[in-house]
Design a protein around this motif. Structure first.
Motif, PDB file in Angstrom:
ATOM      1  N   TYR A   1       0.843  -1.195   0.000  1.00 18.23           N
ATOM      2  CA  TYR A   1       0.000   0.000   0.000  1.00 18.23           C
ATOM      3  C   TYR A   1       0.880   1.247   0.000  1.00 18.23           C
ATOM      4  O   TYR A   1       1.797   1.370   0.826  1.00 18.23           O
ATOM      5  CB  TYR A   1      -0.922  -0.007   1.211  1.00 18.23           C
ATOM      6  N   TYR A   2       0.577   2.147  -0.925  1.00 22.04           N
ATOM      7  CA  TYR A   2       1.333   3.372  -1.086  1.00 22.04           C
ATOM      8  C   TYR A   2       0.437   4.583  -0.841  1.00 22.04           C
ATOM      9  O   TYR A   2      -0.703   4.602  -1.303  1.00 22.04           O
ATOM     10  CB  TYR A   2       1.876   3.492  -2.506  1.00 22.04           C
ATOM     11  N   CYS A   3       0.971   5.584  -0.167  1.00 22.75           N
ATOM     12  CA  CYS A   3       0.247   6.849  -0.141  1.00 22.75           C
ATOM     13  C   CYS A   3       0.908   7.789  -1.149  1.00 22.75           C
ATOM     14  O   CYS A   3       2.078   7.642  -1.490  1.00 22.75           O
ATOM     15  CB  CYS A   3       0.204   7.459   1.248  1.00 22.75           C
ATOM     16  N   ALA A   4       0.126   8.730  -1.628  1.00 21.63           N
ATOM     17  CA  ALA A   4       0.580   9.645  -2.663  1.00 21.63           C
ATOM     18  C   ALA A   4      -0.028  11.013  -2.440  1.00 21.63           C
ATOM     19  O   ALA A   4      -1.133  11.121  -1.896  1.00 21.63           O
ATOM     20  CB  ALA A   4       0.204   9.117  -4.046  1.00 21.63           C
ATOM     21  N   ALA A   5       0.691  12.022  -2.895  1.00 26.19           N
ATOM     22  CA  ALA A   5       0.240  13.406  -2.728  1.00 26.19           C
ATOM     23  C   ALA A   5       0.119  14.072  -4.089  1.00 26.19           C
ATOM     24  O   ALA A   5       0.962  13.909  -4.965  1.00 26.19           O
ATOM     25  CB  ALA A   5       1.239  14.179  -1.859  1.00 26.19           C
ATOM     26  N   ARG A   6      -0.963  14.820  -4.225  1.00 32.74           N
ATOM     27  CA  ARG A   6      -1.251  15.504  -5.488  1.00 32.74           C
ATOM     28  C   ARG A   6      -1.475  16.975  -5.212  1.00 32.74           C
ATOM     29  O   ARG A   6      -2.342  17.330  -4.402  1.00 32.74           O
ATOM     30  CB  ARG A   6      -2.481  14.871  -6.143  1.00 32.74           C
ATOM     31  N   LEU A   7      -0.724  17.840  -5.905  1.00 29.81           N
ATOM     32  CA  LEU A   7      -0.845  19.275  -5.675  1.00 29.81           C
ATOM     33  C   LEU A   7      -1.979  19.899  -6.478  1.00 29.81           C
ATOM     34  O   LEU A   7      -2.618  20.843  -6.011  1.00 29.81           O
ATOM     35  CB  LEU A   7       0.481  19.962  -6.022  1.00 29.81           C
ATOM     36  N   ALA A   8      -2.241  19.368  -7.665  1.00 25.44           N
ATOM     37  CA  ALA A   8      -3.252  19.977  -8.534  1.00 25.44           C
ATOM     38  C   ALA A   8      -4.657  19.733  -7.992  1.00 25.44           C
ATOM     39  O   ALA A   8      -4.887  18.827  -7.190  1.00 25.44           O
ATOM     40  CB  ALA A   8      -3.137  19.408  -9.947  1.00 25.44           C
TER      41      ALA A   8
ATOM     42  N   GLY B   1      -8.753  18.808  -8.204  1.00 26.64           N
ATOM     43  CA  GLY B   1      -9.554  17.792  -8.865  1.00 26.64           C
ATOM     44  C   GLY B   1      -9.208  16.379  -8.452  1.00 26.64           C
ATOM     45  O   GLY B   1      -8.062  16.046  -8.178  1.00 26.64           O
ATOM     46  N   HIS B   2     -10.221  15.543  -8.417  1.00 27.39           N
ATOM     47  CA  HIS B   2     -10.027  14.135  -8.054  1.00 27.39           C
ATOM     48  C   HIS B   2      -9.572  13.341  -9.273  1.00 27.39           C
ATOM     49  O   HIS B   2     -10.023  13.560 -10.385  1.00 27.39           O
ATOM     50  CB  HIS B   2     -11.337  13.555  -7.542  1.00 27.39           C
ATOM     51  N   THR B   3      -8.685  12.389  -9.030  1.00 25.27           N
ATOM     52  CA  THR B   3      -8.227  11.492 -10.071  1.00 25.27           C
ATOM     53  C   THR B   3      -7.839  10.155  -9.460  1.00 25.27           C
ATOM     54  O   THR B   3      -7.406  10.102  -8.317  1.00 25.27           O
ATOM     55  CB  THR B   3      -7.027  12.080 -10.832  1.00 25.27           C
ATOM     56  N   THR B   4      -8.007   9.100 -10.237  1.00 27.54           N
ATOM     57  CA  THR B   4      -7.591   7.772  -9.791  1.00 27.54           C
ATOM     58  C   THR B   4      -6.310   7.333 -10.494  1.00 27.54           C
ATOM     59  O   THR B   4      -5.860   6.221 -10.292  1.00 27.54           O
ATOM     60  CB  THR B   4      -8.699   6.740 -10.068  1.00 27.54           C
ATOM     61  N   LYS B   5      -5.745   8.195 -11.322  1.00 29.86           N
ATOM     62  CA  LYS B   5      -4.563   7.864 -12.115  1.00 29.86           C
ATOM     63  C   LYS B   5      -3.288   8.135 -11.323  1.00 29.86           C
ATOM     64  O   LYS B   5      -3.074   9.259 -10.872  1.00 29.86           O
ATOM     65  CB  LYS B   5      -4.540   8.659 -13.409  1.00 29.86           C
ATOM     66  N   GLU B   6      -2.433   7.139 -11.208  1.00 34.46           N
ATOM     67  CA  GLU B   6      -1.223   7.327 -10.419  1.00 34.46           C
ATOM     68  C   GLU B   6      -0.299   8.369 -11.019  1.00 34.46           C
ATOM     69  O   GLU B   6       0.422   9.040 -10.282  1.00 34.46           O
ATOM     70  CB  GLU B   6      -0.499   5.999 -10.224  1.00 34.46           C
ATOM     71  N   GLU B   7      -0.339   8.533 -12.332  1.00 36.79           N
ATOM     72  CA  GLU B   7       0.554   9.520 -12.964  1.00 36.79           C
ATOM     73  C   GLU B   7       0.164  10.955 -12.628  1.00 36.79           C
ATOM     74  O   GLU B   7       0.935  11.877 -12.866  1.00 36.79           O
ATOM     75  CB  GLU B   7       0.594   9.332 -14.484  1.00 36.79           C
ATOM     76  N   ASP B   8      -0.995  11.151 -12.060  1.00 36.11           N
ATOM     77  CA  ASP B   8      -1.460  12.488 -11.681  1.00 36.11           C
ATOM     78  C   ASP B   8      -1.013  12.887 -10.280  1.00 36.11           C
ATOM     79  O   ASP B   8      -1.274  14.010  -9.842  1.00 36.11           O
ATOM     80  CB  ASP B   8      -2.979  12.564 -11.758  1.00 36.11           C
ATOM     81  N   TYR B   9      -0.358  11.954  -9.562  1.00 34.34           N
ATOM     82  CA  TYR B   9       0.134  12.238  -8.218  1.00 34.34           C
ATOM     83  C   TYR B   9       1.623  12.591  -8.285  1.00 34.34           C
ATOM     84  O   TYR B   9       2.373  11.992  -9.047  1.00 34.34           O
ATOM     85  CB  TYR B   9      -0.112  11.052  -7.292  1.00 34.34           C
ATOM     86  N   ASN B  10       2.026  13.558  -7.485  1.00 32.15           N
ATOM     87  CA  ASN B  10       3.371  14.122  -7.578  1.00 32.15           C
ATOM     88  C   ASN B  10       4.408  13.416  -6.696  1.00 32.15           C
ATOM     89  O   ASN B  10       5.579  13.349  -7.039  1.00 32.15           O
ATOM     90  CB  ASN B  10       3.345  15.601  -7.197  1.00 32.15           C
ATOM     91  N   TYR B  11       3.976  12.949  -5.541  1.00 23.94           N
ATOM     92  CA  TYR B  11       4.915  12.369  -4.583  1.00 23.94           C
ATOM     93  C   TYR B  11       4.357  11.037  -4.062  1.00 23.94           C
ATOM     94  O   TYR B  11       3.137  10.893  -3.889  1.00 23.94           O
ATOM     95  CB  TYR B  11       5.160  13.318  -3.402  1.00 23.94           C
ATOM     96  N   TRP B  12       5.285  10.132  -3.757  1.00 26.05           N
ATOM     97  CA  TRP B  12       4.918   8.782  -3.318  1.00 26.05           C
ATOM     98  C   TRP B  12       5.744   8.358  -2.110  1.00 26.05           C
ATOM     99  O   TRP B  12       6.919   8.726  -1.994  1.00 26.05           O
ATOM    100  CB  TRP B  12       5.154   7.781  -4.450  1.00 26.05           C
ATOM    101  N   GLY B  13       5.128   7.551  -1.265  1.00 27.04           N
ATOM    102  CA  GLY B  13       5.850   6.926  -0.186  1.00 27.04           C
ATOM    103  C   GLY B  13       6.503   5.636  -0.666  1.00 27.04           C
ATOM    104  O   GLY B  13       6.345   5.238  -1.818  1.00 27.04           O
ATOM    105  N   GLN B  14       7.191   4.984   0.244  1.00 30.51           N
ATOM    106  CA  GLN B  14       7.923   3.773  -0.112  1.00 30.51           C
ATOM    107  C   GLN B  14       7.051   2.525  -0.059  1.00 30.51           C
ATOM    108  O   GLN B  14       7.438   1.467  -0.553  1.00 30.51           O
ATOM    109  CB  GLN B  14       9.129   3.596   0.823  1.00 30.51           C
ATOM    110  N   GLY B  15       5.897   2.646   0.554  1.00 32.54           N
ATOM    111  CA  GLY B  15       4.970   1.519   0.615  1.00 32.54           C
ATOM    112  C   GLY B  15       5.059   0.747   1.910  1.00 32.54           C
ATOM    113  O   GLY B  15       6.105   0.705   2.562  1.00 32.54           O
ATOM    114  N   THR B  16       3.950   0.131   2.284  1.00 33.08           N
ATOM    115  CA  THR B  16       3.905  -0.733   3.449  1.00 33.08           C
ATOM    116  C   THR B  16       3.132  -2.000   3.083  1.00 33.08           C
ATOM    117  O   THR B  16       2.104  -1.925   2.413  1.00 33.08           O
ATOM    118  CB  THR B  16       3.268  -0.017   4.657  1.00 33.08           C
ATOM    119  N   GLN B  17       3.646  -3.142   3.505  1.00 35.06           N
ATOM    120  CA  GLN B  17       3.067  -4.427   3.113  1.00 35.06           C
ATOM    121  C   GLN B  17       1.864  -4.771   3.982  1.00 35.06           C
ATOM    122  O   GLN B  17       1.930  -4.696   5.217  1.00 35.06           O
ATOM    123  CB  GLN B  17       4.110  -5.535   3.232  1.00 35.06           C
TER     124      GLN B  17
END
Length: 124
Positions: free
Chosen positions: A94-101, A103-119
């Motif tokens: 599971y990854y968290c991500a941050a988006r500055l722009a 509007g809602h989106t489900t596309k990962e390419e629309d998020y600017n920053y990502w965590g390293q993930g947790t299992q």
């Protein structure tokens, strides 16, 4: 630079619960829309949930609607994912991500920053 650090993953039996946390460094947390994604073994990363800057709007994938709850505490620079009634198919990183722009989106390419993930592993 924004850094995201997830925690709270682990092994749980089917039907159990876990609460994931994602802490963001910096002083501009409330400027970001936040999302959770997950990636199961051998599968592409997929959208799980998202929350608006104020926390007033939330969005969920159909597969987790009614079982997962996303929330945020802007005073603590943290976003949470409460996961109840877990199923083996919820297993993944599971990854968290941050988006500055806006509007809602489900596309990962629309998020600017990502965590390293947790299992998260859900046993049957």
């Amino acid at each position: 630079q924004v850094q995201l650090v997830e925690s709270g993953g682990g092994l749980v039996q089917a039907g159990g619960s876990l609460r994931l946390s994602c802490a963001q460094s910096g002083r501009t947390f409330s400027s970001y829309r936040m999302g959770w994604f997950r990636q199961a073994p051998g599968k592409e990363r997929e959208f799980v949930a998202a929350i608006s800057r104020s926390g007033g709007s939330t969005y969920y994938a159909a597969s987790v609607e009614g079982r997962f709850t996303i929330s945020r505490d802007n005073a603590k620079n943290t976003v949470y994912l409460q996961m109840n009634s877990l199923k083996p198919e919820d297993t993944g990183v599971y990854y968290c991500a941050a988006r500055l722009a806006a509007g809602h989106t489900t596309k990962e390419e629309d998020y600017n920053y990502w965590g390293q993930g947790t299992q998260v592993t859900v046993s049957s």
